[in-house]
Scaffold this active site. Sequence first.
Site, PDB file in Angstrom:
ATOM      1  CE  LYS A  59      35.699  36.407  43.868  1.00  0.00           C
ATOM      2  NZ  LYS A  59      36.991  37.043  44.171  1.00  0.00           N
ATOM      3  CB  THR A  60      41.577  32.475  40.937  1.00  0.00           C
ATOM      4  OG1 THR A  60      41.468  33.042  39.622  1.00  0.00           O
ATOM      5  CG2 THR A  60      41.242  31.000  40.890  1.00  0.00           C
ATOM      6  CG  HIS A  61      41.625  37.628  44.405  1.00  0.00           C
ATOM      7  ND1 HIS A  61      41.307  38.681  43.567  1.00  0.00           N
ATOM      8  CD2 HIS A  61      40.632  37.591  45.337  1.00  0.00           C
ATOM      9  CE1 HIS A  61      40.175  39.248  43.991  1.00  0.00           C
ATOM     10  NE2 HIS A  61      39.746  38.596  45.046  1.00  0.00           N
ATOM     11  NE  ARG A  91      45.650  42.350  37.207  1.00  0.00           N
ATOM     12  CZ  ARG A  91      45.594  43.668  37.196  1.00  0.00           C
ATOM     13  NH1 ARG A  91      44.554  44.307  37.681  1.00  0.00           N
ATOM     14  NH2 ARG A  91      46.599  44.370  36.675  1.00  0.00           N
ATOM     15  CE  LYS A  92      36.881  43.443  42.910  1.00  0.00           C
ATOM     16  NZ  LYS A  92      37.338  42.119  43.393  1.00  0.00           N
ATOM     17  CG  PHE A  93      41.894  43.567  33.925  1.00  0.00           C
ATOM     18  CD1 PHE A  93      43.251  43.586  33.644  1.00  0.00           C
ATOM     19  CD2 PHE A  93      41.260  42.333  34.029  1.00  0.00           C
ATOM     20  CE1 PHE A  93      43.966  42.405  33.460  1.00  0.00           C
ATOM     21  CE2 PHE A  93      41.975  41.147  33.852  1.00  0.00           C
ATOM     22  CZ  PHE A  93      43.320  41.188  33.565  1.00  0.00           C
ATOM     23  CB  ALA A  94      40.764  49.780  36.668  1.00  0.00           C
ATOM     24  N   GLY A  97      42.337  50.432  27.343  1.00  0.00           N
ATOM     25  CA  GLY A  97      42.157  49.182  26.604  1.00  0.00           C
ATOM     26  C   GLY A  97      43.451  48.459  26.273  1.00  0.00           C
ATOM     27  CE1 TYR A 219      30.754  38.244  53.371  1.00  0.00           C
ATOM     28  CE2 TYR A 219      31.150  38.598  55.719  1.00  0.00           C
ATOM     29  CZ  TYR A 219      31.610  38.228  54.460  1.00  0.00           C
ATOM     30  OH  TYR A 219      32.904  37.851  54.292  1.00  0.00           O
TER      31      TYR A 219
HETATM   32  O1  S5P Z   1      32.142  44.223  45.530  1.00  0.00           O
HETATM   33  C1  S5P Z   1      32.811  43.206  45.620  1.00  0.00           C
HETATM   34  C2  S5P Z   1      33.316  42.558  44.482  1.00  0.00           C
HETATM   35  C3  S5P Z   1      34.024  41.371  44.633  1.00  0.00           C
HETATM   36  S1  S5P Z   1      34.450  40.528  43.210  1.00  0.00           S
HETATM   37  N1  S5P Z   1      33.048  42.648  46.824  1.00  0.00           N
HETATM   38  C4  S5P Z   1      33.778  41.489  46.995  1.00  0.00           C
HETATM   39  O2  S5P Z   1      33.924  41.026  48.142  1.00  0.00           O
HETATM   40  N2  S5P Z   1      34.317  40.854  45.884  1.00  0.00           N
HETATM   41  C5  S5P Z   1      35.148  39.629  46.026  1.00  0.00           C
HETATM   42  O3  S5P Z   1      34.348  38.585  46.578  1.00  0.00           O
HETATM   43  C6  S5P Z   1      36.358  39.771  46.961  1.00  0.00           C
HETATM   44  O4  S5P Z   1      37.507  40.123  46.205  1.00  0.00           O
HETATM   45  C7  S5P Z   1      36.476  38.385  47.596  1.00  0.00           C
HETATM   46  O5  S5P Z   1      37.292  37.545  46.811  1.00  0.00           O
HETATM   47  C8  S5P Z   1      35.051  37.821  47.554  1.00  0.00           C
HETATM   48  C9  S5P Z   1      34.295  37.908  48.857  1.00  0.00           C
HETATM   49  O6  S5P Z   1      34.876  37.118  49.854  1.00  0.00           O
HETATM   50  P1  S5P Z   1      34.180  36.893  51.286  1.00  0.00           P
HETATM   51  O7  S5P Z   1      35.218  36.165  52.074  1.00  0.00           O
HETATM   52  O8  S5P Z   1      33.844  38.221  51.865  1.00  0.00           O
HETATM   53  O9  S5P Z   1      32.950  36.043  51.041  1.00  0.00           O
END
Ligand code: S5P
Length: 263
Positions: A59-61, A91-94, A97, A219
């Site tokens: 997964k990337t940003h 990218r969490k597009f929102a 369309g 977490y």
């Molecule tokens: O609800 C969400 C959705 C996403 S995609 N909560 C999140 O944390 N994420 C993503 O997951 C967030 O953008 C980050 O890249 C990753 C969590 O990272 P961590 O370091 O907390 O494990």
Amino acid sequence: MAAKVWGERWTECDSDIARRFMETAARKQSLVCLAADRNTMAGLNKLIEQTGPYLAALKTHVDLIDDWTPEAWAEFCSKAHQTDLLIFEDRKFADIGKISQNQMAGVYDIRSWSDLVTAHLISGPDIVDGLQAGWSDVGRTGGVLLLAQMSSRGNLLDSKYTDNVVSVGKNHPGVFGFIGNGSRPNELKELRNKVGPSKMIWTPGVNLAIGDGGMGQRYGDPKEAVLAGSDCIIVGSGIHRSDDCVKAAMAYAKASWNALLER
Ligand code: S5P
């Protein structure tokens, strides 16, 4: 192998990309998607070289990276593909369309290298068609992960919103699956009941250490998430902030794989 371990997820699955993911996961014995949240190309390359063999997806940003260039990015993506990883741009597009379709192009040209992207459904169902049109503009296909829940405290995605997202996404061929909250197994179980067996649920908000993250990140335990119905644990700092990234990636792979076998 994949059919046996994934059971009804494999038989009910309606997506070639999801099958690809399930095969990779079974081959590598890992349900880990690495959230590669580093901000230099060198940091990213090092991370994928070290942990790639223990990952099922990446997964990337793309907009986090300070020294991003198209050439360096292409090289990084080819490294990911060599390690057999789907590339998931979070990218969490929102937007509406049409704009979402156009945002798949632009400087980062996400449509040309991503296999999966995330989207919020807040603007309505046409966003999925917009993103699919983005991929088809360059002759590619991809899948959308809709945010049905989030891991961050105080988020506004309540259960009514989740229901609406699931009812749009559940039967949409362009929807690969849903993002669920890995930090709350009970919420996740409810989400799995709503979604049924045919779509993926991928979950951030998991960590093997006890306690929450910074700035409201919550977490939960990766094993509990998989037992509750998650098909892929999205792990960021648990791996990339660890003193030994390889050991950490192996530990998450083992926890997630054993949980799938138990499920
Ligand atoms: O609800 C969400 C959705 C996403 S995609 N909560 C999140 O944390 N994420 C993503 O997951 C967030 O953008 C980050 O890249 C990753 C969590 O990272 P961590 O370091 O907390 O494990």
